[in-house]
Design an enzyme around this catalytic site. Structure first.
Site, mmCIF file in Angstrom:
data_model
loop_
_atom_site.group_PDB
_atom_site.id
_atom_site.type_symbol
_atom_site.label_atom_id
_atom_site.label_comp_id
_atom_site.label_asym_id
_atom_site.label_seq_id
_atom_site.Cartn_x
_atom_site.Cartn_y
_atom_site.Cartn_z
ATOM 1 N N HIS A 75 0.822 -1.212 0.000
ATOM 2 C CA HIS A 75 0.000 0.000 0.000
ATOM 3 C C HIS A 75 0.852 1.257 0.000
ATOM 4 O O HIS A 75 2.044 1.213 0.295
ATOM 5 C CB HIS A 75 -0.979 0.031 1.190
ATOM 6 N N HIS B 237 4.054 7.138 3.823
ATOM 7 C CA HIS B 237 4.981 6.026 3.610
ATOM 8 C C HIS B 237 4.479 5.114 2.500
ATOM 9 O O HIS B 237 3.326 5.208 2.085
ATOM 10 C CB HIS B 237 5.210 5.222 4.901
ATOM 11 N N GLU C 115 7.772 1.000 4.866
ATOM 12 C CA GLU C 115 7.272 -0.040 5.762
ATOM 13 C C GLU C 115 7.465 -1.383 5.061
ATOM 14 O O GLU C 115 7.177 -1.507 3.872
ATOM 15 C CB GLU C 115 5.774 0.203 6.032
HETATM 16 CO CO CO Z 1 1.213 1.280 6.333
#
Ligand code: CO
Length: 134
Positions: free
Chosen positions: A7, A79, A128
């Site tokens: 994502h 992020h 991430e």
């Molecule tokens: Co995230």
């Protein structure tokens, strides 16, 4: 390491308004809201056929997102999340490569372990890594 995009996360000043925009203006499928106390964020996922957008907003007193929104009051990309098959292995590899891992693995929004990598080591992008077994 084999990576896939899981994502892109966007910090937003008004979670409900952003979710409505993605749902009503862009016609996307939007999840319900999840409050993640350990991460200090509330999240709503925009489900797309090939990936997700994570809308994030501060939750609780000491949210890491609060400072980001102070600097970016209209919101902004916070992020990117890449999937890897083993977060512990990835963390060791990153440290060996001289990349800073921000804290120990935590359990993320999908009950999978996640770690974060320092944006200064990745061209200004907070990365991430999420463990997804396939
Ligand atoms: Co995230």
């Amino acid at each position: 390491m084999k990576l896939r995009l899981n994502h892109v996360a966007i910090a937003v000043p008004d979670l409900a308004a952003s979710a409505a925009m993605y749902r009503d203006v862009l016609g996307a499928d939007v999840s319900g809201q999840m409050d993640l106390a350990e991460h200090g964020v509330s999240v709503i996922f925009v489900q797309l056929p090939n990936t997700k957008i994570e809308l994030i907003h501060p939750f609780g007193e000491k949210s890491s997102i609060a400072g980001f929104l102070e600097k970016n009051p209209n919101g902004g990309i916070h992020h990117i999340c890449l999937e890897t098959d083993d977060v512990a292995v990835a963390a060791a590899e990153m440290q060996k490569a001289g990349k800073r891992v921000l804290g120990p693995p935590k359990i993320g929004a999908h009950d999978h372990p996640v770690i974060f990598l320092h944006p200064k080591d990745f061209n200004g992008a907070l990365v991430e890594l999420e463990e997804v077994k396939d």
